[in-house]
Design a protein around this motif. Structure first.
Motif, PDB file in Angstrom:
ATOM      1  N   PHE A   1      10.441  10.107  -6.405  1.00  0.00           N
ATOM      2  CA  PHE A   1       9.469   9.043  -6.163  1.00  0.00           C
ATOM      3  C   PHE A   1       9.917   7.738  -6.808  1.00  0.00           C
ATOM      4  CE2 PHE A   1       6.303  12.333  -5.044  1.00  0.00           C
ATOM      5  CZ  PHE A   1       5.622  11.694  -4.021  1.00  0.00           C
TER       6      PHE A   1
ATOM      7  N   ILE B   1      12.805   6.121  -4.861  1.00  0.00           N
ATOM      8  CA  ILE B   1      12.286   5.489  -3.639  1.00  0.00           C
ATOM      9  C   ILE B   1      11.567   4.196  -3.998  1.00  0.00           C
ATOM     10  CG2 ILE B   1      10.590   5.726  -1.769  1.00  0.00           C
ATOM     11  CD1 ILE B   1      11.281   8.792  -1.837  1.00  0.00           C
ATOM     12  N   TRP B   2      10.730   4.262  -5.011  1.00  0.00           N
ATOM     13  CA  TRP B   2       9.955   3.106  -5.473  1.00  0.00           C
ATOM     14  C   TRP B   2      10.882   1.953  -5.857  1.00  0.00           C
ATOM     15  CZ3 TRP B   2       4.584   2.602  -6.403  1.00  0.00           C
ATOM     16  CH2 TRP B   2       4.213   1.506  -7.161  1.00  0.00           C
TER      17      TRP B   2
ATOM     18  N   THR C   1      13.049   0.631  -2.905  1.00  0.00           N
ATOM     19  CA  THR C   1      12.299  -0.154  -1.926  1.00  0.00           C
ATOM     20  C   THR C   1      11.967  -1.533  -2.474  1.00  0.00           C
ATOM     21  OG1 THR C   1      11.358   1.863  -0.964  1.00  0.00           O
ATOM     22  CG2 THR C   1      10.223  -0.207  -0.474  1.00  0.00           C
TER      23      THR C   1
ATOM     24  N   PHE D   1      12.137   7.092   7.457  1.00  0.00           N
ATOM     25  CA  PHE D   1      11.522   7.198   6.143  1.00  0.00           C
ATOM     26  C   PHE D   1      11.080   8.613   5.795  1.00  0.00           C
ATOM     27  CE2 PHE D   1      10.940   2.879   7.783  1.00  0.00           C
ATOM     28  CZ  PHE D   1      11.751   2.221   6.866  1.00  0.00           C
TER      29      PHE D   1
ATOM     30  N   TYR E   1      10.119   9.761   2.148  1.00  0.00           N
ATOM     31  CA  TYR E   1       8.770   9.691   1.591  1.00  0.00           C
ATOM     32  C   TYR E   1       8.123  11.070   1.624  1.00  0.00           C
ATOM     33  CZ  TYR E   1       8.377   4.533   1.638  1.00  0.00           C
ATOM     34  OH  TYR E   1       8.522   3.183   1.403  1.00  0.00           O
TER      35      TYR E   1
ATOM     36  N   GLY F   1       1.375   8.975   0.867  1.00  0.00           N
ATOM     37  CA  GLY F   1       2.386   8.062   1.406  1.00  0.00           C
ATOM     38  C   GLY F   1       1.858   6.650   1.585  1.00  0.00           C
TER      39      GLY F   1
ATOM     40  N   LEU G   1       1.549   5.063  -1.785  1.00  0.00           N
ATOM     41  CA  LEU G   1       2.888   4.745  -2.274  1.00  0.00           C
ATOM     42  C   LEU G   1       3.347   3.417  -1.686  1.00  0.00           C
ATOM     43  CD1 LEU G   1       5.541   5.484  -3.772  1.00  0.00           C
ATOM     44  CD2 LEU G   1       6.202   6.766  -1.731  1.00  0.00           C
ATOM     45  N   TYR G   2       3.246   3.290  -0.373  1.00  0.00           N
ATOM     46  CA  TYR G   2       3.693   2.061   0.286  1.00  0.00           C
ATOM     47  C   TYR G   2       2.894   0.863  -0.196  1.00  0.00           C
ATOM     48  CZ  TYR G   2       4.990  -1.365   3.755  1.00  0.00           C
ATOM     49  OH  TYR G   2       5.440  -2.515   4.352  1.00  0.00           O
TER      50      TYR G   2
END
Length: 193
Positions: free
Chosen positions: A85, A88-89, A92, A127, A130, A152, A155-156
């Motif tokens: 996570f 990805i965080w 991004t 994606f 995710y 999800g 998260l976004y």
């Protein structure tokens, strides 16, 4: 014999469209303006994209492909759910901060209805990480058993909140701290007790 299309011209059309969509808005930008910005004849644009809608859709897909390729190369199968996570965080946030026009375009069109449903479905394929992260967290028991889509979506949206914060407060000395703090807020909300 059909003439092959130039990848360089296609890339130039993407960058010109992106620049103008961000500057003027999608609805206020014509295909003729995009062609002029790209330095090609207006009719040539339609050899690459049969409609403005196709250009909008393909631009979203191109951005999604580039962003996901960046993040995919950061991820390792051995990462825990939390590490996945966070990767990805961080990836991004970093990618969008370094690709500001792409960020602004995606924010303009994401939930606007301007992108075709087919393009939305196609872009979702980029994606998968995710959902892999969410599945990993559920399998480990490290995250709460909330619905996948809800995890999800949060998260976004939380990533977007951090990006917007950093765009307003661009102090490079505080960037990493803000990225980590934003992630901690998110993770504290989904981690299992």
């Amino acid at each position: 014999m059909a003439r092959s299309l130039s990848p360089e011209k296609r890339a130039k059309l993407f960058s010109s469209a992106l620049k103008l969509f961000v500057k003027n808005g999608v609805m206020n930008t014509s295909t003729a303006e995009i062609a002029r910005e790209a330095g090609i004849a207006a009719g040539t644009l339609f050899l690459y994209f049969s409609t403005k809608q196709e250009l909008l859709d393909q631009l979203v897909l191109n951005i999604g492909k580039e962003q996901s390729a960046f993040i995919d190369q950061l991820l390792q199968p051995s990462f825990s759910a939390r590490e996945t996570f966070f990767t990805i965080w961080h990836g991004t946030v970093t990618w969008f901060l370094e690709n500001s026009e792409a960020y602004q375009y995606i924010q303009q069109v994401r939930d606007s209805g301007m992108i075709s449903e087919a393009a939305v479905q196609e872009s979702n394929k980029f994606f998968g990480y995710y959902y892999t992260a969410i599945q990993k967290g559920l399998a480990e028991g490290s995250i709460k058993t909330y619905p996948l889509g809800l995890i999800g979506d949060f998260l976004y949206q939380d990533i977007i909140a951090v990006i917007n914060h950093l765009r307003r407060q661009p102090d490079p000395d505080e960037r990493e701290a803000a990225i980590r703090q934003g992630f901690d807020i998110y993770w504290d909300g989904i981690k299992a007790s």
